[in-house]
Design a protein around this motif. Structure first.
Motif, mmCIF file in Angstrom:
data_model
loop_
_atom_site.group_PDB
_atom_site.id
_atom_site.type_symbol
_atom_site.label_atom_id
_atom_site.label_comp_id
_atom_site.label_asym_id
_atom_site.label_seq_id
_atom_site.Cartn_x
_atom_site.Cartn_y
_atom_site.Cartn_z
ATOM 1 N N LYS A 172 1.115 -0.998 -0.082
ATOM 2 C CA LYS A 172 -0.270 0.769 0.359
ATOM 3 C C LYS A 172 0.882 1.055 0.218
ATOM 4 O O LYS A 172 1.551 1.356 0.717
ATOM 5 C CB LYS A 172 -0.801 -0.198 1.643
ATOM 6 N N VAL A 173 0.882 1.911 -1.098
ATOM 7 C CA VAL A 173 1.375 3.363 -1.079
ATOM 8 C C VAL A 173 0.602 4.763 -0.875
ATOM 9 O O VAL A 173 1.120 5.721 -0.600
ATOM 10 C CB VAL A 173 2.589 3.729 -2.138
ATOM 11 N N VAL A 174 -0.695 4.625 -1.361
ATOM 12 C CA VAL A 174 -1.860 5.730 -1.194
ATOM 13 C C VAL A 174 -3.102 5.409 -0.353
ATOM 14 O O VAL A 174 -3.213 4.222 0.321
ATOM 15 C CB VAL A 174 -1.454 6.837 -1.848
ATOM 16 N N LYS A 175 -3.602 6.594 0.323
ATOM 17 C CA LYS A 175 -4.491 6.871 0.724
ATOM 18 C C LYS A 175 -5.629 6.501 -0.130
ATOM 19 O O LYS A 175 -5.988 5.778 -1.062
ATOM 20 C CB LYS A 175 -5.317 7.794 1.044
ATOM 21 N N ASN A 176 -5.929 5.121 0.884
ATOM 22 C CA ASN A 176 -7.440 4.176 0.002
ATOM 23 C C ASN A 176 -8.558 5.095 -0.107
ATOM 24 O O ASN A 176 -8.989 5.861 0.001
ATOM 25 C CB ASN A 176 -8.937 3.036 1.103
ATOM 26 N N ARG A 177 -8.783 4.843 -1.195
ATOM 27 C CA ARG A 177 -9.914 5.462 -2.398
ATOM 28 C C ARG A 177 -11.816 5.184 -1.969
ATOM 29 O O ARG A 177 -12.561 5.826 -1.586
ATOM 30 C CB ARG A 177 -9.994 5.079 -3.956
ATOM 31 N N VAL A 178 -11.721 4.129 -0.698
ATOM 32 C CA VAL A 178 -12.977 3.377 -0.785
ATOM 33 C C VAL A 178 -12.554 2.997 0.746
ATOM 34 O O VAL A 178 -12.028 2.606 0.771
ATOM 35 C CB VAL A 178 -13.587 1.996 -1.195
ATOM 36 N N HIS A 179 -13.218 3.335 1.882
ATOM 37 C CA HIS A 179 -12.696 2.403 3.449
ATOM 38 C C HIS A 179 -14.178 1.973 4.463
ATOM 39 O O HIS A 179 -15.682 2.976 3.145
ATOM 40 C CB HIS A 179 -12.313 3.704 4.230
ATOM 41 N N VAL A 226 -10.227 8.490 12.725
ATOM 42 C CA VAL A 226 -9.916 7.724 11.114
ATOM 43 C C VAL A 226 -8.611 6.528 12.047
ATOM 44 O O VAL A 226 -7.871 7.339 12.586
ATOM 45 C CB VAL A 226 -9.018 8.828 10.727
ATOM 46 N N MET A 227 -8.318 5.937 11.650
ATOM 47 C CA MET A 227 -7.754 4.853 11.968
ATOM 48 C C MET A 227 -7.093 3.800 10.895
ATOM 49 O O MET A 227 -7.528 3.556 9.820
ATOM 50 C CB MET A 227 -8.292 3.733 13.099
ATOM 51 N N GLN A 228 -6.230 3.315 11.123
ATOM 52 C CA GLN A 228 -5.530 1.914 9.909
ATOM 53 C C GLN A 228 -5.844 0.840 10.899
ATOM 54 O O GLN A 228 -5.699 0.295 11.711
ATOM 55 C CB GLN A 228 -4.096 2.262 9.867
ATOM 56 N N ASP A 229 -6.089 -0.439 9.366
ATOM 57 C CA ASP A 229 -6.176 -1.771 10.127
ATOM 58 C C ASP A 229 -5.009 -1.891 10.303
ATOM 59 O O ASP A 229 -3.274 -1.698 10.286
ATOM 60 C CB ASP A 229 -6.798 -2.184 9.111
ATOM 61 N N VAL A 230 -5.017 -3.860 10.645
ATOM 62 C CA VAL A 230 -3.270 -3.984 10.779
ATOM 63 C C VAL A 230 -1.964 -4.084 9.033
ATOM 64 O O VAL A 230 -0.635 -4.267 10.134
ATOM 65 C CB VAL A 230 -2.656 -5.788 10.909
ATOM 66 N N GLU A 231 -2.345 -3.747 8.546
ATOM 67 C CA GLU A 231 -1.856 -3.282 7.384
ATOM 68 C C GLU A 231 -1.994 -2.384 6.880
ATOM 69 O O GLU A 231 -1.369 -1.940 5.599
ATOM 70 C CB GLU A 231 -2.062 -4.443 5.781
ATOM 71 N N GLY A 232 -2.143 -1.438 7.098
ATOM 72 C CA GLY A 232 -2.257 0.036 6.954
ATOM 73 C C GLY A 232 -3.278 0.476 6.109
ATOM 74 O O GLY A 232 -3.710 1.634 6.390
ATOM 75 N N ASN A 233 -4.812 0.034 5.971
ATOM 76 C CA ASN A 233 -5.982 0.525 5.120
ATOM 77 C C ASN A 233 -6.813 0.860 6.201
ATOM 78 O O ASN A 233 -6.909 1.016 7.612
ATOM 79 C CB ASN A 233 -6.855 -0.914 5.003
ATOM 80 N N GLU A 234 -6.831 2.024 5.309
ATOM 81 C CA GLU A 234 -7.819 2.896 6.310
ATOM 82 C C GLU A 234 -9.078 2.875 6.748
ATOM 83 O O GLU A 234 -10.106 2.216 6.059
ATOM 84 C CB GLU A 234 -7.950 4.760 5.947
ATOM 85 N N PHE A 235 -9.199 2.942 7.566
ATOM 86 C CA PHE A 235 -10.683 2.850 8.431
ATOM 87 C C PHE A 235 -11.862 3.323 9.116
ATOM 88 O O PHE A 235 -10.652 4.618 9.945
ATOM 89 C CB PHE A 235 -11.589 1.841 8.482
ATOM 90 N N CYS A 236 -13.162 4.472 9.221
ATOM 91 C CA CYS A 236 -13.260 5.048 10.432
ATOM 92 C C CYS A 236 -14.282 4.669 11.776
ATOM 93 O O CYS A 236 -14.908 4.026 10.866
ATOM 94 C CB CYS A 236 -13.714 6.123 9.761
#
Length: 144
Positions: free
Chosen positions: A78-85, A132-142
């Motif tokens: 992962k290199v950029v912010k998610n487009r969907v979360h 705003v948080m990130q999961d165990v691999e850095g994927n954003e979620f709220c």
């Protein structure tokens, strides 16, 4: 009028089982039963060609109300912010300090599972607070 269709949310990641099990804990989801003829997912995975082993994992809402989550291994990180979360609804109907307390409490629980806090967005008169948080691999979620 179009008919309603089921939705599956797919997440690209490096370690599908690890990320799926994290989301099981976040959402109260479960790992579905393995395909017929296999005693568990490990046995199914070992039946695959070596290059496909560990390449995917899923979790489901045990009530059937929420979408299936499917995690697939991809070679790139992962290199950029998610487009969907995902928005995990923990403060619905709460306002002010009560909402912040609910967000903080769930944020603490998820940090113990390996999530990371990114930013607390405070209510601004138009939207309510969310975390705003990130999961165990850095994927954003709220948490909202």
């Amino acid at each position: 009028m179009a008919s309603v269709r089921q939705v599956q949310v797919t997440v690209d990641c490096a370690d599908p089982e690890r990320v799926a099990r994290f989301w099981c804990e976040v959402l109260g989801y479960v790992v579905p039963p393995p395909p017929p003829g296999f005693k568990d997912w490990g046995a199914f995975d070992r039946s695959l060609p070596a290059e496909r082993q560990g390449s995917a994992f899923a979790c489901v809402d045990p009530t059937g109300a929420g979408p299936r989550l499917f995690f697939q291994r991809v070679p790139e990180g992962k290199v950029v912010k998610n487009r969907v979360h995902l928005d995990v609804r923990v403060g619905t109907g709460l306002r002010g300090d009560e909402r912040l307390a609910a967000l903080e409490s769930e944020g603490d629980r998820l940090e113990r599972l390996g999530a990371r806090r990114v930013q607390l967005l405070r209510a601004d008169g138009f939207t309510e607070s969310c975390l705003v948080m990130q999961d165990v691999e850095g994927n954003e979620f709220c948490l909202d």
